[in-house]
Motif scaffolding. Sequence first.
Motif, PDB file in Angstrom:
ATOM      1  N   GLU A   1       0.829  -1.204   0.000  1.00  0.00           N
ATOM      2  CA  GLU A   1       0.000   0.000   0.000  1.00  0.00           C
ATOM      3  C   GLU A   1       0.867   1.259   0.000  1.00  0.00           C
ATOM      4  O   GLU A   1       0.524   2.267  -0.622  1.00  0.00           O
TER       5      GLU A   1
ATOM      6  N   THR B   1      -3.049  -1.106  -5.487  1.00  0.00           N
ATOM      7  CA  THR B   1      -4.486  -1.050  -5.216  1.00  0.00           C
ATOM      8  C   THR B   1      -4.952  -2.394  -4.684  1.00  0.00           C
ATOM      9  O   THR B   1      -4.651  -3.433  -5.272  1.00  0.00           O
ATOM     10  N   ARG B   2      -5.668  -2.371  -3.559  1.00  0.00           N
ATOM     11  CA  ARG B   2      -6.242  -3.604  -3.034  1.00  0.00           C
ATOM     12  C   ARG B   2      -7.503  -3.911  -3.834  1.00  0.00           C
ATOM     13  O   ARG B   2      -8.491  -3.180  -3.765  1.00  0.00           O
ATOM     14  N   VAL B   3      -7.467  -4.986  -4.611  1.00  0.00           N
ATOM     15  CA  VAL B   3      -8.552  -5.302  -5.545  1.00  0.00           C
ATOM     16  C   VAL B   3      -9.685  -6.063  -4.856  1.00  0.00           C
ATOM     17  O   VAL B   3     -10.863  -5.838  -5.145  1.00  0.00           O
TER      18      VAL B   3
ATOM     19  N   PHE C   1      -3.774  -7.691  -4.918  1.00  0.00           N
ATOM     20  CA  PHE C   1      -3.259  -6.333  -5.128  1.00  0.00           C
ATOM     21  C   PHE C   1      -2.852  -6.158  -6.592  1.00  0.00           C
ATOM     22  O   PHE C   1      -2.487  -7.126  -7.269  1.00  0.00           O
ATOM     23  N   TYR C   2      -2.869  -4.894  -7.052  1.00  0.00           N
ATOM     24  CA  TYR C   2      -2.473  -4.593  -8.445  1.00  0.00           C
ATOM     25  C   TYR C   2      -1.756  -3.251  -8.490  1.00  0.00           C
ATOM     26  O   TYR C   2      -2.098  -2.303  -7.764  1.00  0.00           O
ATOM     27  N   HIS C   3      -0.753  -3.172  -9.386  1.00  0.00           N
ATOM     28  CA  HIS C   3      -0.052  -1.911  -9.639  1.00  0.00           C
ATOM     29  C   HIS C   3       0.265  -1.850 -11.128  1.00  0.00           C
ATOM     30  O   HIS C   3       0.775  -2.816 -11.702  1.00  0.00           O
TER      31      HIS C   3
END
Length: 461
Positions: free
Chosen positions: A141, A146-148, A168-170
């Motif tokens: 974080e 981003t917590r999906v 999570f995604y980035h």
Amino acid sequence: MEIRAFRSEDVGAMRAIWNEVVEAADAFPQTSPLGTDAEALAFFSKQTRTAVAVEAVADAEDGSASLPERICGLYILHPNNIGRCAHVANASYAVASAMRGRGIGHALVEDSLRQLAPLGFTGLQFNAVVASNKGAILLYEKLGFTRVGIIPQGFRNDQGTDEDILIFYHAALPFGATGAAASSAGAPSVTQQTSASAPTPIASASVSASASASSAASPAPTAAAPAPHELPVLRCDRLTKRYGGTTALADVTLSLAPGRIVGLLGPNGSGKTTLIKLAAGLLQPTSGTLAINGMAPGPRTKAIVSYLPERPYFAPSMKVHEAVSLFQDFYSDFDRPLAEAMLEDLGVPLGQTLASLSKGTKEKVQLVVVMARRAALYLLDEPIGGVDPAARDYILRTIIGSYRRDATLLISTHLVYDVESVLDDVVLLGSGHVHANAPVAQFREQMGMSLDEYFRRSFAC
């Protein structure tokens, strides 16, 4: 501390660090540790990228960094899925227990984000971050992930209890860019072996704003990276080659997909021949790595790579049919009927000695035997450099008409105008750096000019 591509001599320490995390049973989904160094080498080699964080071991007496470096941690990077989902990456990180709390994990994650675009990925997705792994969640974080979502009870720990896992995604960072991941505090000082003029990605790598200090070309816009192929036929990761004090290639990172005709373009002295000789296994890199179908250059890659050097290599007293026989003896994938048909089509007599042929005809013979192999990768160093202009189109048609469509052709030349029409992709080198690596159609569309025009403006004397 430095983050670099792993080397075979690192594997013992890497395996110990990896197994430490596996056996803790609180982060990795794997249940079985890597049993041997050979197993570990195979596992780490098949990843799209495996990198290690290293630091020099200080001498106990005077504090100098004279002893071998220490492996502090590592990460692996690979497609998160296959086919239409292969453009998103997945990664795993491991830091030695004795080295934790020093920001090494932060540096590893940040480096992996910077590597996404040059390797053809558009983002990074974590599928199974265990909810109790608070340190990892806080780090992700902090780096702008981003917590999906949450998968309830998706991880079974070693006590047999099921825990929630988070996704999570980035998005990928431009290579060398700053942003949430690059600017967040708390990371240690890290050398990442990137060029000071590291370019901004277009397609699988980049087109820089200018190819040289005297460039008259317009700055190149950026574009989203395409989905990576299952396994690049040729992959370079921060590849550097020096001859004494002269740097021929500097931190070259690129991937070539199967089934493409790729132009390796650049002025004389830009590093084209050096790159091809490294891929052919004739030179060893100073640093970084190069892989052919996931393998380091060696006997196994020579069986699938067909190499045309820039200079003649057959004995002058050898007859043309003897040169054909030599290739037939050496290479099991050599197609003699195809070679003889191409030589006949080019008007080259089989019974003549090479000494009796013109320079251009000798080059035709060498080109024919190279193209008559059923290789996965063809490395052609200046195949039309010694051929008169009237014969160049004919030679190019011979090249295009004879190679396997699932193979990759890497054609090195400074004669951009002559080859532009047959290329799928372009790798543009200047002073040892990659200035462009993109599909030709995309390059033309974004630059608003032909490759030849861009080349002439960017590398004008």
